[in-house]
Design an enzyme around this catalytic site. Sequence first.
Site, PDB file in Angstrom:
ATOM      1  N   CYS A  84       0.933  -1.308   0.064  1.00  0.00           N
ATOM      2  CA  CYS A  84      -0.113  -0.057  -0.012  1.00  0.00           C
ATOM      3  C   CYS A  84       1.021   1.296  -0.249  1.00  0.00           C
ATOM      4  O   CYS A  84       1.869   1.324   1.048  1.00  0.00           O
ATOM      5  CB  CYS A  84      -0.860  -0.071   1.385  1.00  0.00           C
ATOM      6  SG  CYS A  84      -1.966   1.402   1.420  1.00  0.00           S
ATOM      7  N   CYS A  90      -0.820   6.118   7.077  1.00  0.00           N
ATOM      8  CA  CYS A  90      -2.069   5.575   7.572  1.00  0.00           C
ATOM      9  C   CYS A  90      -1.792   4.896   8.936  1.00  0.00           C
ATOM     10  O   CYS A  90      -0.808   4.171   9.163  1.00  0.00           O
ATOM     11  CB  CYS A  90      -2.944   4.428   6.554  1.00  0.00           C
ATOM     12  SG  CYS A  90      -4.228   3.907   6.871  1.00  0.00           S
ATOM     13  N   CYS A  93      -2.029   0.301   9.382  1.00  0.00           N
ATOM     14  CA  CYS A  93      -0.817  -0.555   9.326  1.00  0.00           C
ATOM     15  C   CYS A  93       0.230  -0.062   9.915  1.00  0.00           C
ATOM     16  O   CYS A  93       0.633   1.114   9.328  1.00  0.00           O
ATOM     17  CB  CYS A  93      -0.799  -1.145   8.053  1.00  0.00           C
ATOM     18  SG  CYS A  93      -1.712  -2.230   7.021  1.00  0.00           S
ATOM     19  N   CYS A 172      -8.241  -0.606   0.390  1.00  0.00           N
ATOM     20  CA  CYS A 172      -7.563  -0.995   1.754  1.00  0.00           C
ATOM     21  C   CYS A 172      -6.947  -2.471   1.496  1.00  0.00           C
ATOM     22  O   CYS A 172      -7.682  -3.160   1.024  1.00  0.00           O
ATOM     23  CB  CYS A 172      -8.467  -0.681   2.917  1.00  0.00           C
ATOM     24  SG  CYS A 172      -7.392  -1.362   4.432  1.00  0.00           S
ATOM     25  N   GLN A 301     -15.040 -11.167  15.686  1.00  0.00           N
ATOM     26  CA  GLN A 301     -13.614 -11.195  15.261  1.00  0.00           C
ATOM     27  C   GLN A 301     -13.382 -10.776  13.900  1.00  0.00           C
ATOM     28  O   GLN A 301     -14.289 -11.101  13.085  1.00  0.00           O
ATOM     29  CB  GLN A 301     -13.017 -12.484  15.528  1.00  0.00           C
ATOM     30  CG  GLN A 301     -12.889 -13.402  16.849  1.00  0.00           C
ATOM     31  CD  GLN A 301     -11.799 -12.617  17.870  1.00  0.00           C
ATOM     32  OE1 GLN A 301     -11.061 -11.947  17.369  1.00  0.00           O
ATOM     33  NE2 GLN A 301     -12.011 -12.931  19.190  1.00  0.00           N
ATOM     34  N   ASP A 402     -11.950 -14.425  27.470  1.00  0.00           N
ATOM     35  CA  ASP A 402     -11.528 -13.716  26.276  1.00  0.00           C
ATOM     36  C   ASP A 402     -11.812 -12.046  26.552  1.00  0.00           C
ATOM     37  O   ASP A 402     -12.586 -11.543  25.602  1.00  0.00           O
ATOM     38  CB  ASP A 402     -12.196 -14.171  25.028  1.00  0.00           C
ATOM     39  CG  ASP A 402     -11.586 -13.533  23.698  1.00  0.00           C
ATOM     40  OD1 ASP A 402     -10.762 -12.781  23.904  1.00  0.00           O
ATOM     41  OD2 ASP A 402     -12.382 -13.920  22.601  1.00  0.00           O
ATOM     42  N   CYS A 429      -6.047 -10.433  23.760  1.00  0.00           N
ATOM     43  CA  CYS A 429      -5.675  -9.516  22.530  1.00  0.00           C
ATOM     44  C   CYS A 429      -4.663  -8.599  23.073  1.00  0.00           C
ATOM     45  O   CYS A 429      -4.131  -7.837  22.325  1.00  0.00           O
ATOM     46  CB  CYS A 429      -6.778  -8.945  21.934  1.00  0.00           C
ATOM     47  SG  CYS A 429      -7.808  -7.997  23.088  1.00  0.00           S
TER      48      CYS A 429
HETATM   49  N1  SAH Z   1     -15.004 -14.115  22.656  1.00  0.00           N
HETATM   50  C1  SAH Z   1     -15.847 -13.292  21.607  1.00  0.00           C
HETATM   51  C2  SAH Z   1     -15.667 -11.792  22.048  1.00  0.00           C
HETATM   52  C3  SAH Z   1     -14.230 -11.398  22.576  1.00  0.00           C
HETATM   53  S1  SAH Z   1     -14.172  -9.488  22.536  1.00  0.00           S
HETATM   54  C4  SAH Z   1     -15.341 -13.533  20.250  1.00  0.00           C
HETATM   55  O1  SAH Z   1     -14.221 -14.302  20.157  1.00  0.00           O
HETATM   56  O2  SAH Z   1     -16.137 -13.167  19.335  1.00  0.00           O
HETATM   57  C5  SAH Z   1     -14.589  -9.203  24.068  1.00  0.00           C
HETATM   58  C6  SAH Z   1     -15.781  -9.151  24.445  1.00  0.00           C
HETATM   59  O3  SAH Z   1     -16.082  -8.878  25.910  1.00  0.00           O
HETATM   60  C7  SAH Z   1     -16.685  -8.261  23.616  1.00  0.00           C
HETATM   61  O4  SAH Z   1     -17.730  -8.688  23.172  1.00  0.00           O
HETATM   62  C8  SAH Z   1     -17.054  -7.051  24.680  1.00  0.00           C
HETATM   63  O5  SAH Z   1     -18.510  -6.557  24.490  1.00  0.00           O
HETATM   64  C9  SAH Z   1     -17.101  -7.890  26.393  1.00  0.00           C
HETATM   65  N2  SAH Z   1     -16.782  -7.057  26.981  1.00  0.00           N
HETATM   66  C10 SAH Z   1     -16.139  -6.103  27.452  1.00  0.00           C
HETATM   67  N3  SAH Z   1     -16.201  -5.570  28.803  1.00  0.00           N
HETATM   68  C11 SAH Z   1     -16.884  -6.945  29.411  1.00  0.00           C
HETATM   69  C12 SAH Z   1     -17.112  -6.980  30.855  1.00  0.00           C
HETATM   70  N4  SAH Z   1     -16.867  -6.400  31.890  1.00  0.00           N
HETATM   71  N5  SAH Z   1     -17.823  -8.173  31.026  1.00  0.00           N
HETATM   72  C13 SAH Z   1     -18.434  -9.209  30.025  1.00  0.00           C
HETATM   73  N6  SAH Z   1     -18.032  -8.814  28.888  1.00  0.00           N
HETATM   74  C14 SAH Z   1     -17.448  -7.560  28.353  1.00  0.00           C
END
Ligand code: SAH
Length: 474
Positions: A84, A90, A93, A172, A301, A402, A429
């Site tokens: 790009c 930008c 990236c 993009c 995701q 997560d 993440c």
């Molecule tokens: N496991 C899912 C989402 C992961 S992202 C997947 O893979 O698609 C993290 C998620 O946590 C988001 O959906 C966000 O809205 C949620 N989140 C953020 N703070 C939170 C909290 N305090 N309690 C519960 N969920 C929460």
Amino acid sequence: MALKTEKEELQTIPQKNDCVPLTIEDIGADGEGIGRYQGFTLFVKDGVVGDELIVRILKTKTTYGYAKIESIVTPSPFRVEPKCSLASRCGGCQIQQLDYQKQLEYKQNKVKNCIERIGGIKEYEMEPIIGMEDPYYYRNKSQYPVGRNKNNELMIGFYAGRSHSIINTDHCYIGDKSNELIVSKIREYIEESGIAVYNEEKHTGLLRHILIRVGFTSKQVIVCLVINGKKIPKQELLLDKLLALNTQQEDFVIESICLNVNKEKTNVILGNQIISLYKEPFIVDQIGDIKYQISPLSFYQVNPVQTKKLYELALSYADLHGEEIVWDLYCGIGTISLFLAQRAKQVYGVEIIPQAIEDAKRNAKLNGMTNAEFFAGAAEDVLPQKYKESNGAMSADVIVVDPPRKGCEQSLLDTVVAMHPKKVVYVSCDPATLARDIKYLDEKGYQLKKVRPVDQFPHSTHVECVTLLQRKNT
Ligand code: SAH
């Protein structure tokens, strides 16, 4: 060693606008190159490990400074020409100029360093990062800011790095290929309808952002205009232009068109209200054997190719045999929950966004799954409360978390430990908060067994990983 005199010490600090030679030795947290000039640390945007450069000093602090590349004397063997032409400006990236294999190595090291330095953990298995075969056009979601520049020209594209000035582009290299056609139709609509575009400083105008989500498997597309109001002029014109694409090409189908109302003076892109203009405001997509319905407000995701690998990894770390009680905390639209439900007796999901929980419940039905139940609320409220209500009787075999970048609250981790699961699968993440939480869990009796990063975001510095923790006294 002789101490330097004050004068000698001063001489080693380069001044603003000085040009100095520099070898890039390391990569910083934001993907910038790091080198040392006579012991003074310099951060250089777009510098690649191994580059020999002449850099111009932009700003200095007491022990470090910032510089930009004046000329490349000898390019690093890991330097590649970004696909790009806007990559350097930008904000999307940060490391497109770094060879992809080297990007993967950098991300793997980032995770390792966090676990070992922040987490203080040395004995665990680090599995090799899972990269992409073709690390381009991977995102299923794009958000284009809309505005006008000083010459009143329409600007739709992406924010420049660390700023809110918009780089005008429809294309993009990490977004989906469908975006370009859709954005070009919206440009036509803007010009022909006379809709006022948003002015961030004055908080005036209507059209703020264009959000496009694509189901990679289903090819369904939802287009959502984020507006500082509740309706748009010449709505039919917008629909005609966008829906014409459904007959003009066969690569995707515009399944839904909607508005999102955001009247706040804020950096947050989306508001809470969705107004449908064409069909119901969601698309359906599939990962592995599971179908998902996705609303514009729900988290999903962004890299579906890698998400499949991420979820399969989480499932293999959970090692389910059909008899287990599993909790999936921060479950979004129930993506991981339903993957797990294929092999568990019962799965419970918790998520803070109510619309996402509605999606999760519908998704369970969509897949004919009766062993997944979902609760809306903050994980750190819902889980401790349910545990308390059960008088400490509530337990789990596996708990999956997560969380967003800030990681888990301690009160949540305390309840996880109290529920005495054999395994905790932590999907993260942000390796720094992951390492902090793993350290805490280690102190409470959970040992880190395995870690595997997955490259969800090629060409950016972000890294996702899956970890397996096991109860020590099993
Ligand atoms: N496991 C899912 C989402 C992961 S992202 C997947 O893979 O698609 C993290 C998620 O946590 C988001 O959906 C966000 O809205 C949620 N989140 C953020 N703070 C939170 C909290 N305090 N309690 C519960 N969920 C929460």
